[in-house]
Design a protein around this motif. Structure first.
Motif, PDB file in Angstrom:
ATOM      1  N   GLU A   1      96.656  54.019  69.701  1.00 58.38           N
ATOM      2  CA  GLU A   1      96.501  53.851  68.322  1.00 58.38           C
ATOM      3  C   GLU A   1      95.208  54.480  67.581  1.00 58.38           C
ATOM      4  O   GLU A   1      95.375  54.565  66.504  1.00 58.38           O
ATOM      5  CB  GLU A   1      96.638  52.236  68.021  1.00 58.38           C
TER       6      GLU A   1
ATOM      7  N   ASN B   1     103.216  52.307  63.744  1.00 62.01           N
ATOM      8  CA  ASN B   1     104.673  51.572  63.989  1.00 62.01           C
ATOM      9  C   ASN B   1     105.675  52.024  64.533  1.00 62.01           C
ATOM     10  O   ASN B   1     106.480  51.529  65.591  1.00 62.01           O
ATOM     11  CB  ASN B   1     105.244  51.551  62.509  1.00 62.01           C
TER      12      ASN B   1
ATOM     13  N   ILE C   1     105.225  51.708  69.001  1.00 59.83           N
ATOM     14  CA  ILE C   1     105.989  50.542  69.297  1.00 59.83           C
ATOM     15  C   ILE C   1     107.216  50.762  69.988  1.00 59.83           C
ATOM     16  O   ILE C   1     107.637  50.490  71.089  1.00 59.83           O
ATOM     17  CB  ILE C   1     105.851  49.382  68.380  1.00 59.83           C
TER      18      ILE C   1
ATOM     19  N   GLU D   1     108.597  50.825  74.048  1.00 60.44           N
ATOM     20  CA  GLU D   1     109.871  50.181  74.439  1.00 60.44           C
ATOM     21  C   GLU D   1     110.805  51.002  74.943  1.00 60.44           C
ATOM     22  O   GLU D   1     111.383  50.783  76.019  1.00 60.44           O
ATOM     23  CB  GLU D   1     110.259  49.262  73.251  1.00 60.44           C
TER      24      GLU D   1
ATOM     25  N   ARG E   1      99.991  43.914  67.833  1.00 58.79           N
ATOM     26  CA  ARG E   1     101.512  44.382  67.814  1.00 58.79           C
ATOM     27  C   ARG E   1     101.955  44.959  69.311  1.00 58.79           C
ATOM     28  O   ARG E   1     103.004  44.750  69.791  1.00 58.79           O
ATOM     29  CB  ARG E   1     101.865  45.383  66.635  1.00 58.79           C
ATOM     30  N   ILE E   2     100.978  45.575  69.731  1.00 62.61           N
ATOM     31  CA  ILE E   2     101.283  46.138  70.998  1.00 62.61           C
ATOM     32  C   ILE E   2     101.080  44.939  72.173  1.00 62.61           C
ATOM     33  O   ILE E   2     101.699  45.198  73.241  1.00 62.61           O
ATOM     34  CB  ILE E   2     100.089  47.376  71.410  1.00 62.61           C
TER      35      ILE E   2
ATOM     36  N   ILE F   1     104.162  43.390  72.904  1.00 62.31           N
ATOM     37  CA  ILE F   1     105.395  43.977  73.454  1.00 62.31           C
ATOM     38  C   ILE F   1     104.947  43.933  74.960  1.00 62.31           C
ATOM     39  O   ILE F   1     106.081  44.343  75.701  1.00 62.31           O
ATOM     40  CB  ILE F   1     105.596  45.331  73.110  1.00 62.31           C
TER      41      ILE F   1
ATOM     42  N   GLU G   1      98.846  43.379  61.576  1.00 54.12           N
ATOM     43  CA  GLU G   1      98.344  44.041  62.824  1.00 54.12           C
ATOM     44  C   GLU G   1      96.843  43.683  62.963  1.00 54.12           C
ATOM     45  O   GLU G   1      95.752  44.441  62.485  1.00 54.12           O
ATOM     46  CB  GLU G   1      98.312  45.491  62.672  1.00 54.12           C
TER      47      GLU G   1
END
Length: 245
Positions: free
Chosen positions: A160, A169, A172, A176, A194-195, A198, A237
């Protein structure tokens, strides 16, 4: 898949990593986090062979790779993305993606991996990877290269860093998709909530040691109770770059 046994590393008479033991299984999304200066990026570089441990053993796919160099580890199936991507004067984006894929990728597939990171293939495929590209563009191109490489183990060191919110955004979704498509393990060094959200598993590093390692569900409450957020980003975030409380 990957096992680190009693890894120690010292720089300028300072112990950076101290008897680190870590096991990463196949097809896992692992996020390594912790305070600044805790040894996270050094740990990633040791896995890739950029740094050499003072002592300890690294086992990958059942083989001792401790003495292998970067090129040999890449051939064995390990990929690495730097915090600050490297510029390659004289090489185009298409060249780098083909090299990463082992020269076996079709142009349409190269276009697809660029599209996945939010870049128009028509605009970028034949561009030289030089100072004309921004840091965010280089970051996306490097991620596209690793997606094309399809390594057994892919390491991202603070992906990031230096990118805009739209790119973040999109990251992510890219991670995935890589995890679903490649079926290899992904290790991400990151502070971003946010990382962390996941991850299959989260590794907390403090003072050069593995403090805790567990599932996302187990680790998130412990992490946000222990590490102080330094500021709050859009969409909640959080950045956990501060020290321990």
């Amino acid at each position: 898949m990957l096992e680190l046994k009693n890894i120690c590393f010292t720089r300028d008479n300072k112990k950076i990593l101290n008897n680190v033991n870590l096991q990463i299984d196949n097809n896992k999304m692992i996020v390594i986090t912790g305070p600044n200066g805790s040894g996270k990026s050094t740990l990633a570089k040791i896995i890739m062979g950029i740094e050499k441990p003072d002592s300890g053993t690294i086992i990958f796919d059942g083989k001792d790779i401790t003495k292998l160099d970067i090129t040999e580890r890449a051939k064995a199936g390990i990929g690495f993305a730097f915090q600050q991507p490297v510029r390659f004067k004289g090489l185009t984006v298409k060249d780098l993606i083909e090299i990463s894929a082992g020269n076996s990728i079709k142009v349409c597939d190269a276009c697809d991996v660029l599209a996945d990171v939010g870049l128009c293939a028509q605009e970028y495929l034949n561009r030289e990877v030089n100072n004309g590209l921004s840091g965010g563009e280089l970051k996306r191109i490097e991620i596209a290269m690793l997606a094309a490489k399809k390594s057994k183990l892919t390491i991202f060191d603070e992906p990031e860093a230096g990118i805009d919110l739209w790119s973040f955004n999109n990251l992510i979704s890219v991670f995935e998709k890589m995890h679903d498509d490649i079926k290899g393990s992904i290790v991400i060094i990151s502070h971003q909530e946010r990382i962390l959200n996941i991850a299959d598993e989260i590794v907390l590093v403090t003072n050069g040691r593995i403090d805790k390692h567990g599932s996302r569900e187990e680790m998130l409450p412990q992490i946000f109770g222990k590490i102080k957020p330094c500021h709050k980003l859009t969409d909640n975030e959080k950045c956990i770059k501060g020290g321990t409380n």
